[in-house]
Design an enzyme around this catalytic site. Structure first.
Site, PDB file in Angstrom:
ATOM      1  N   LYS A   1       1.135  -1.426   0.741  1.00 61.39           N
ATOM      2  CA  LYS A   1      -0.157   0.374  -0.033  1.00 61.39           C
ATOM      3  C   LYS A   1       0.796   1.068   0.091  1.00 61.39           C
ATOM      4  CE  LYS A   1      -2.210   2.903   2.531  1.00 61.39           C
ATOM      5  NZ  LYS A   1      -1.910   4.072   2.003  1.00 61.39           N
TER       6      LYS A   1
ATOM      7  N   GLU B   1      -1.362   7.362  -0.933  1.00 63.38           N
ATOM      8  CA  GLU B   1      -2.139   7.604  -1.697  1.00 63.38           C
ATOM      9  C   GLU B   1      -1.697   8.999  -2.081  1.00 63.38           C
ATOM     10  OE1 GLU B   1      -2.561   7.516   1.908  1.00 63.38           O
ATOM     11  OE2 GLU B   1      -4.044   8.905   3.307  1.00 63.38           O
TER      12      GLU B   1
ATOM     13  N   GLY C   1       6.574   5.778   8.424  1.00 63.32           N
ATOM     14  CA  GLY C   1       5.687   6.698   7.936  1.00 63.32           C
ATOM     15  C   GLY C   1       6.073   7.804   9.545  1.00 63.32           C
ATOM     16  N   GLY C   2       4.686   8.485   9.857  1.00 61.86           N
ATOM     17  CA  GLY C   2       4.544   9.351  11.217  1.00 61.86           C
ATOM     18  C   GLY C   2       4.547   8.277  12.817  1.00 61.86           C
TER      19      GLY C   2
ATOM     20  N   GLU D   1       9.272   2.289  10.647  1.00 60.64           N
ATOM     21  CA  GLU D   1      10.754   3.331  10.485  1.00 60.64           C
ATOM     22  C   GLU D   1       9.261   4.667  11.052  1.00 60.64           C
ATOM     23  OE1 GLU D   1      11.758   5.747   9.517  1.00 60.64           O
ATOM     24  OE2 GLU D   1      13.117   5.562   8.178  1.00 60.64           O
TER      25      GLU D   1
ATOM     26  N   GLU E   1       9.006  16.398  14.600  1.00 62.51           N
ATOM     27  CA  GLU E   1       9.530  16.368  13.434  1.00 62.51           C
ATOM     28  C   GLU E   1       9.052  17.374  12.599  1.00 62.51           C
ATOM     29  OE1 GLU E   1       8.726  12.823  10.929  1.00 62.51           O
ATOM     30  OE2 GLU E   1      11.095  12.497  11.005  1.00 62.51           O
TER      31      GLU E   1
ATOM     32  N   CYS F   1      13.556  11.357   6.007  1.00 61.80           N
ATOM     33  CA  CYS F   1      13.963  10.857   8.205  1.00 61.80           C
ATOM     34  C   CYS F   1      14.771  11.391   8.736  1.00 61.80           C
ATOM     35  CB  CYS F   1      12.847   9.741   8.275  1.00 61.80           C
ATOM     36  SG  CYS F   1      13.780   8.408   7.384  1.00 61.80           S
TER      37      CYS F   1
ATOM     38  N   THR G   1       1.218   7.641  13.892  1.00 64.57           N
ATOM     39  CA  THR G   1       0.218   6.673  12.477  1.00 64.57           C
ATOM     40  C   THR G   1       1.020   4.645  12.870  1.00 64.57           C
ATOM     41  OG1 THR G   1      -0.123   8.158  10.622  1.00 64.57           O
ATOM     42  CG2 THR G   1       0.210   5.765   9.787  1.00 64.57           C
ATOM     43  N   GLY G   2       1.994   4.405  13.340  1.00 67.05           N
ATOM     44  CA  GLY G   2       2.951   4.142  13.451  1.00 67.05           C
ATOM     45  C   GLY G   2       2.039   3.490  15.147  1.00 67.05           C
TER      46      GLY G   2
END
Ligand code: TXE
Length: 492
Positions: A171, A174, A224-225, A246, A386, A285, A228-229
């Protein structure tokens, strides 16, 4: 054209929905692609599950050959893929070329590593017993990627997972699905059986949610962020699914006065600090966003940085004159504007950028000037959160201990840079910094053969290197007694 790959067939979204992909350089629509539904996501997991017995039983030599074929095909399509990556992400074409070359080398690396993997023989002290630890594929994997390095990030997951014998559902973000769609088109040509690699692009909540909240998934690999992680880790815990995450960083670049000893060393340091933070408009990152510099040289160094930052040529990624492109989306642009507002409010000194460029030709794109905030301190949001954009903060130190303390004073721990020509000091700092990668007198480099990942809230697990392969494997101990006597426990 149908853009979802499920069980070897290209199909349209079951909901009929499509999504526009925007060129960040001018806001135009580059392409429109199928937006998967939650049902499509579940069907993709089912297809990966159905293909698992075949791919997991395929000889390692055959799997390694498929990885090499993928590398060959990526090389053949390098120009087209780089162009797509630039149109979708905004990065310069030169950066996209570097990305595609890196992707190729990652596939080559794992093809070779897979060929050399051997079982581990364990001496149990009994010559009749053959005891081995063997690596089995982890199973059905879900790979969720971000928008800053779309093809590169997904390849760090796909190459080792394929080598290990896993099947998977990809995935992409988007925001930037286009290069991953092209990549998936290469699978059958490379000899990867139907259903081994599936692709469903769409929103994080619907598609990502359906992929992660699924008991038939064995492993989730996410880049990702942080927020979300955390969400994904919670959902995965429900099913005891393995998770690799990560989650970015807040990376210090520490400059000691001795690293600026002569004009050349000074110029190199300016160049590397600038590149470390402003490459790909800071949407990296491991970007060196926190300059931590020895007090005695700070004013001169910051002056030189400001001069150099103001000379960075911004423009569309396809224009060879551009040294940096726009931010990926309007949302990221708004985020930078908000961070600048916060930084000023917190009392940091804005000494460069802080706004969109004046150039009329860039007005419809998501461009944001390289920005420098001097006189920052650890209490500021600018230092702690971040930003993921072209914002450099400056803090000063007066002792090695203070430099180390500042470098480690972050919830993240992905990467750090140290600049000094004192070898003993460099080694002390490199060992003391609680970050997954430390660069000494250099910044930003990595290699497929060395592990990549973070300490603290930068995530868990490692990508690349031998560990990047073992993350996609389950270990099994096989105890074979060639002359087993009765246990004798109950039978006298
Ligand atoms: O990332 P998200 P966003 C950081 C950076 C950035 C911030 C937010 O600070 O500003 O994250 O960016 C999918 N279940 N990084 O919002 O949401 C999503 O569709 C399953 C650091 O774009 O983390 C996309 O494919 N999946 C970073 C992927 O997660 C979900 C790179 C990443 O999106 C989901 C990018 C859900 N509930 C941003 N919600 C790095 N580590 O390099 C979203 N997704």
């Amino acid at each position: 054209m149908a853009d979802l790959l499920i069980g070897g067939k290209w199909v349209a979204s079951s909901s009929g929905e499509r999504r526009d992909c925007i060129n960040p350089a001018d806001g135009s629509v580059v392409a429109t692609v199928d937006e998967a539904s939650a049902d499509d996501a579940r069907a993709a997991v089912d297809a990966a599950r159905a293909a698992f017995p075949v791919w997991s039983a395929t000889a390692v030599a055959e799997r390694a050959a498929a990885l090499d074929s993928i590398a060959d095909l990526l090389g053949r399509d390098r120009e087209q893929l780089a162009r797509i990556e630039t149109l979708d992400t905004g990065k310069t074409l030169a950066e996209s070329h570097i990305d595609i070359d890196d992707v190729i080398s990652v596939f080559r690396y794992y093809a070779n590593l897979a060929r050399t993997q051997a079982d581990r023989v364990v001496d149990v002290g009994n010559p009749e017993v053959i005891s081995r630890v063997v690596a089995e594929p982890a199973g059905v994997c879900v790979m969720i990627a971000p928008w800053n390095y779309p093809l590169l990030q997904i390849s760090w997951k796909v190459a080792p997972a394929l080598a290990a014998g896993c099947t998977m559902v990809l995935k992409p973000s988007e925001v930037t699905p286009l290069s991953t769609i092209e990549f998936a088109k290469l699978m059958s040509e490379a000899g990867v059986p139907d259903g081994v690699v599936n692709l469903v692009q769409g929103s994080g909540a619907a598609v990502g949610g359906a992929l992660t909240d699924n008991p038939d998934v064995d492993l989730i690999s996410f880049t990702g962020g942080l927020a979300t992680g955390q969400k994904i880790s919670e959902v995965a815990a429900k099913h005891v699914t393995r998770v690799l995450v990560e989650l970015g960083g807040k990376n210090p670049h520490i400059v000691f006065a001795d690293a600026l000893a002569d004009d050349q060393a000074f110029a190199n340091s300016v160049d590397q600090v600038l590149t470390g933070v402003f490459l790909h408009s800071g949407q990296v990152c491991s970007a060196g966003t926190r300059l931590i510099i020895e007090e005695s040289v700070a004013d001169d160094f910051v002056d030189a940085l400001v001069t150099a930052a103001e000379q960075i040529v911004m423009g569309p990624g396809l224009d060879p004159a551009s040294r940096t492109g726009p931010l990926v989306s309007e949302a990221q642009l708004r985020k930078m504007q908000e961070f600048v507002r916060v930084g000023v409010e917190e009392g940091a000194a804005l000494v460069a950028g802080g706004r969109q460029p004046d150039d009329e030709e860039l007005a419809s794109g998501f461009f944001f000037l390289p920005t420098i905030f001097d006189h920052c301190d650890q209490s500021m949001r600018l230092i702690r959160e971040e930003t993921f954009g072209p914002i450099l903060t400056v803090e000063r130190f007066s002792s090695e201990a203070e430099a180390l303390e500042l470098g480690n004073d972050t919830e993240y721990g992905l990467a750090a840079g140290v600049r000094t020509f004192d070898a003993a000091k460099a080694e002390r700092m490199a060992r003391g910094l609680r970050h997954g990668t430390v660069w000494v007198n250099d910044f930003g480099y990595y290699t497929p053969a060395a592990e990549w990942g973070g300490f603290g809230r930068s995530g868990n697990g490692r990508e690349l290197g031998p560990t990047g392969l073992s993350e996609y494997q389950e270990l099994k101990h096989i105890w074979n007694n060639t002359a087993a006597p009765a246990a004798g426990w109950f039978s006298g």
